[in-house]
Design a protein around this motif. Structure first.
Motif, PDB file in Angstrom:
ATOM      1  N   UNK A 285      41.831  15.397  94.256  1.00 28.12           N
ATOM      2  CA  UNK A 285      42.201  16.039  92.994  1.00 28.12           C
ATOM      3  C   UNK A 285      42.401  17.539  93.193  1.00 28.12           C
ATOM      4  N   UNK A 286      41.570  18.160  94.001  1.00 25.01           N
ATOM      5  CA  UNK A 286      41.719  19.593  94.277  1.00 25.01           C
ATOM      6  C   UNK A 286      43.053  19.875  94.943  1.00 25.01           C
ATOM      7  N   UNK A 287      43.440  19.045  95.894  1.00 20.24           N
ATOM      8  CA  UNK A 287      44.728  19.219  96.554  1.00 20.24           C
ATOM      9  C   UNK A 287      45.874  19.014  95.571  1.00 20.24           C
ATOM     10  N   UNK A 288      45.789  17.950  94.807  1.00 18.56           N
ATOM     11  CA  UNK A 288      46.861  17.620  93.874  1.00 18.56           C
ATOM     12  C   UNK A 288      47.066  18.713  92.835  1.00 18.56           C
ATOM     13  N   UNK A 289      45.986  19.133  92.192  1.00 14.88           N
ATOM     14  CA  UNK A 289      46.072  20.149  91.145  1.00 14.88           C
ATOM     15  C   UNK A 289      46.330  21.524  91.756  1.00 14.88           C
ATOM     16  N   UNK A 290      45.587  21.870  92.782  1.00  9.43           N
ATOM     17  CA  UNK A 290      45.720  23.201  93.370  1.00  9.43           C
ATOM     18  C   UNK A 290      47.090  23.470  93.955  1.00  9.43           C
ATOM     19  N   UNK A 291      47.629  22.514  94.692  1.00  6.53           N
ATOM     20  CA  UNK A 291      48.915  22.729  95.342  1.00  6.53           C
ATOM     21  C   UNK A 291      50.089  22.698  94.376  1.00  6.53           C
TER      22      UNK A 291
ATOM     23  N   UNK B 104      55.337  24.942  96.169  1.00  5.42           N
ATOM     24  CA  UNK B 104      54.594  25.138  97.414  1.00  5.42           C
ATOM     25  C   UNK B 104      55.558  25.309  98.585  1.00  5.42           C
ATOM     26  N   UNK B 105      56.568  24.474  98.634  1.00  5.42           N
ATOM     27  CA  UNK B 105      57.518  24.526  99.744  1.00  5.42           C
ATOM     28  C   UNK B 105      58.415  25.755  99.657  1.00  5.42           C
ATOM     29  N   UNK B 106      58.596  26.283  98.459  1.00 10.66           N
ATOM     30  CA  UNK B 106      59.467  27.448  98.270  1.00 10.66           C
ATOM     31  C   UNK B 106      58.732  28.775  98.414  1.00 10.66           C
ATOM     32  N   UNK B 107      57.399  28.759  98.445  1.00  3.47           N
ATOM     33  CA  UNK B 107      56.610  29.994  98.498  1.00  3.47           C
ATOM     34  C   UNK B 107      55.660  29.950  99.693  1.00  3.47           C
ATOM     35  N   UNK B 108      56.148  30.315 100.870  1.00  4.18           N
ATOM     36  CA  UNK B 108      55.318  30.192 102.067  1.00  4.18           C
ATOM     37  C   UNK B 108      54.087  31.099 102.074  1.00  4.18           C
TER      38      UNK B 108
ATOM     39  N   UNK C  96      52.209  20.423 108.086  1.00  2.00           N
ATOM     40  CA  UNK C  96      52.788  21.015 109.292  1.00  2.00           C
ATOM     41  C   UNK C  96      54.303  20.857 109.303  1.00  2.00           C
ATOM     42  N   UNK C  97      54.785  19.651 109.030  1.00  2.00           N
ATOM     43  CA  UNK C  97      56.227  19.388 109.035  1.00  2.00           C
ATOM     44  C   UNK C  97      56.968  20.258 108.029  1.00  2.00           C
ATOM     45  N   UNK C  98      56.298  20.621 106.938  1.00  2.00           N
ATOM     46  CA  UNK C  98      56.944  21.401 105.892  1.00  2.00           C
ATOM     47  C   UNK C  98      56.617  22.888 105.963  1.00  2.00           C
ATOM     48  N   UNK C  99      55.971  23.300 107.023  1.00  3.72           N
ATOM     49  CA  UNK C  99      55.707  24.716 107.233  1.00  3.72           C
ATOM     50  C   UNK C  99      54.699  25.323 106.281  1.00  3.72           C
ATOM     51  N   UNK C 100      53.808  24.497 105.737  1.00  3.05           N
ATOM     52  CA  UNK C 100      52.770  24.995 104.833  1.00  3.05           C
ATOM     53  C   UNK C 100      51.567  25.415 105.678  1.00  3.05           C
ATOM     54  N   UNK C 101      51.222  26.696 105.620  1.00  2.00           N
ATOM     55  CA  UNK C 101      50.073  27.193 106.378  1.00  2.00           C
ATOM     56  C   UNK C 101      48.804  26.511 105.884  1.00  2.00           C
ATOM     57  N   UNK C 102      47.985  26.091 106.822  1.00  6.93           N
ATOM     58  CA  UNK C 102      46.740  25.405 106.469  1.00  6.93           C
ATOM     59  C   UNK C 102      45.771  25.467 107.641  1.00  6.93           C
ATOM     60  N   UNK C 103      44.539  25.167 107.334  1.00  6.44           N
ATOM     61  CA  UNK C 103      43.510  25.041 108.349  1.00  6.44           C
ATOM     62  C   UNK C 103      43.044  23.596 108.353  1.00  6.44           C
TER      63      UNK C 103
END
Length: 148
Positions: free
Chosen positions: A48-54, A82-86, A114-121
């Protein structure tokens, strides 16, 4: 089942955004804005955090998920921002143990980021779907948020 919560996501998000967050802002000294707001959860709450936050980058600048149940995001139109705002969000932190029954779902989600260039840990550890793992993740996640 894990998939049942996906249909409830709208209700969870509505409660969070229209009830919980305004209540916190009205009763506590909090700094408004995405730079000062994080969302983190574990298991279903991590999903839910991923869904709402992203999908609400204007609200959440720091997103964490511990042993999450991420939904399939491969064609989620809500993630277009998300994909438009790196440069947003500041942090996407995903932790999961290799023995967790949700490990494969987390791997697929991390691959999509990773495939979509979204920075993450990606924080992959030994272990399963347990409280001791989540306590360690929280200890590692908290010092990373609300930094310039």
């Amino acid at each position: 089942t894990l998939e049942n919560w996906q249909g409830e996501r709208g209700a969870f998000e509505a409660d969070l955004m229209t009830d919980v967050m305004p209540l916190v802002e009205a009763n506590y000294s909090v700094r408004p804005g995405a730079d000062s707001t994080a969302i983190v959860g574990l298991s279903m709450g991590g999903g839910q955090s991923l869904s709402v936050g992203l999908s609400r980058l204007d609200t959440f600048g720091w997103i964490g998920a511990f042993s999450a149940a991420p939904r399939d995001v491969t064609d989620d139109e809500r993630l277009a921002d998300l994909l438009a705002q790196p440069d947003k969000p500041h942090l996407v932190w995903v932790g999961c143990g290799t023995d967790d029954f949700l490990f494969e779902r987390n791997e697929k989600f991390l691959a999509w980021l990773t495939e979509n260039g979204v920075a993450h840990t990606a924080h992959i550890t030994d272990g399963g779907h347990t409280w001791p793992i989540w306590r360690e993740y929280l200890e590692e996640f908290l010092p990373l948020i609300f930094r310039d």
